[in-house]
Design an enzyme around this catalytic site. Structure first.
Site, short mmCIF file in Angstrom:
data_model
loop_
_atom_site.label_atom_id
_atom_site.label_comp_id
_atom_site.label_asym_id
_atom_site.label_seq_id
_atom_site.Cartn_x
_atom_site.Cartn_y
_atom_site.Cartn_z
N LEU A 104 52.97 36.95 -40.60
CA LEU A 104 52.71 35.61 -41.01
C LEU A 104 52.81 34.86 -39.73
CD1 LEU A 104 53.81 35.28 -44.53
CD2 LEU A 104 51.62 35.34 -43.82
N ALA A 108 55.49 33.62 -33.39
CA ALA A 108 54.50 32.63 -32.30
C ALA A 108 54.60 31.18 -32.72
CB ALA A 108 53.06 33.36 -32.52
N ALA A 109 54.74 30.93 -33.86
CA ALA A 109 54.74 29.53 -34.40
C ALA A 109 55.96 28.76 -33.76
CB ALA A 109 54.79 29.52 -35.95
N ASP A 150 47.99 36.26 -32.53
CA ASP A 150 48.73 35.17 -33.04
C ASP A 150 49.21 34.12 -32.28
OD1 ASP A 150 49.24 37.31 -34.74
OD2 ASP A 150 51.33 37.09 -35.01
O1 PMV Z 1 52.38 40.01 -35.78
P1 PMV Z 1 51.28 40.74 -36.71
O2 PMV Z 1 52.33 41.42 -37.75
O3 PMV Z 1 50.39 39.82 -37.44
O4 PMV Z 1 50.46 41.60 -36.04
C1 PMV Z 1 49.75 41.49 -35.11
C2 PMV Z 1 48.30 42.02 -35.12
C3 PMV Z 1 48.44 43.44 -34.49
O5 PMV Z 1 46.98 43.58 -34.30
C4 PMV Z 1 48.67 44.43 -35.32
C5 PMV Z 1 48.94 43.33 -33.05
C6 PMV Z 1 48.37 42.50 -31.97
O6 PMV Z 1 49.11 42.13 -30.88
O7 PMV Z 1 47.18 42.07 -32.14
#
Ligand code: PMV
Length: 312
Positions: A104, A108-109, A150
């Site tokens: 979720l 990053a948030a 993200d």
């Molecule tokens: O952080 P998550 O669990 O939402 O995964 C990110 C999405 C992926 O495509 C699996 C990884 C990426 O870097 O885009």
């Protein structure tokens, strides 16, 4: 005292394939947020920076933190951009209502909220792109090859159509979309899931490239459905995408159960969202079926859930 916050996120279509250059669609989830508070300490002669991570029950001095500590890293990166870091006495408090290790966007948030608070505190506010770039550096700690989706969707706080290393395209939605988000309670490690897909790709490039193409293709079609407000067709694509995520090895029986329960309770489509091998599932619903779908997903094992309305 300066406060800034940033939303969580869900990936609607395209995860994993986005690491291999295909597009993905993601939207912010604004009712779950990371918040950072930055203030000058009561003792103005102090020379260092104290960080408190409330959810982790951890607190430490910046100069004593491990090099790979995400909060220390984002603090140092943001302060480097603002000016010399070592002379700022600061108290930093970070907390979040975004479930961790659930796909979720909690990491990053936190990075975006903290760098935004630091920029504002020193009257040098960062642009969304700058916040995204700063957070991207920390995403690299979580796994080596992040696509950047993200940090992008969270820093821009808008629905995005994202292709790695390209400027994000923010989307205008043709209608309001309602999603149920349900966390399986099984920790999802982005690094492990991305590593598993990498292994599969290395051992059978032809098959994996085909699946990435299929995912990229449905993501492009999904963009049009989103822009036209076509819930039914978007739901179908989410179902297809879930099946393909199983094909590339990031599914789990528990995630299938959540997805099946959502569809049986009337969802227009459902899939795992994010890295998979745990984490959350999302279901696209008509507003009037949202409660029933959420209940069904809880009964199928979700430990946490919420509903979110996404509009342009
Ligand atoms: O952080 P998550 O669990 O939402 O995964 C990110 C999405 C992926 O495509 C699996 C990884 C990426 O870097 O885009």
């Amino acid at each position: 005292m300066t406060t800034a916050s940033a939303p969580g996120k869900i990936i609607l279509l395209g995860e994993h394939a986005v690491v291999y250059g295909r597009p993905a669609l993601a939207v912010p989830v604004r009712q779950i947020r990371a918040t950072a508070v930055v203030q000058n300490p009561a003792d103005p002669t102090r020379q260092n920076i104290f960080i408190q991570a409330k959810n982790l029950g951890a607190s430490y001095w910046l100069d004593e933190a491990e090099a790979q500590d995400p909060l220390a890293r984002i603090t140092s990166l943001a302060l480097e951009k603002i000016g010399p870091a070592e002379n700022y006495p600061l108290d930093i408090v970070v907390e979040s209502t975004i479930p961790m290790a659930a796909g979720l966007g909690s990491g990053a948030a936190v990075s975006v909220a903290l760098s935004a608070a630091l920029g504002q505190h020193f009257q040098q506010p960062f642009s969304p792109q700058e916040l995204s770039d700063l957070a991207y550096e920390v995403e690299k700690i979580h796994h080596g090859t992040p696509s950047g989706i993200d940090n992008t969707v969270i820093a821009f706080d808008q629905p995005v159509f994202y292709v790695k290393a390209s400027p994000p395209e923010t989307l205008k939605l043709g209608d309001r979309f309602t999603f149920v988000i349900a966390d399986s309670g099984i920790d999802s490690s982005t690094a492990i899931a991305v590593g598993r897909v990498r292994q599969g790709w290395q051992s059978n490039q032809e098959r994996f490239e085909k699946h990435f193409d299929q995912i990229g293709d449905l993501t492009r079609r999904g963009r049009v459905f989103i822009e036209n407000g076509d819930r039914h067709n978007l739901g179908e694509l989410m179902n297809e995408n879930h099946a393909l995520l199983n094909q590339i090895g990031v599914g789990l029986p528990q995630l299938d159960e959540l997805v099946i329960s959502a569809r049986s309770a009337g969802a227009l489509g459902a899939k795992l969202s994010g890295a998979g091998m745990g984490g959350n599932c999302i279901a696209l619903v008509e507003p009037e079926t949202a409660v029933a779908v959420e209940k069904a997903m809880r009964a199928a094992g979700a430990v946490w859930s919420t509903r979110t309305e996404v509009e342009a």
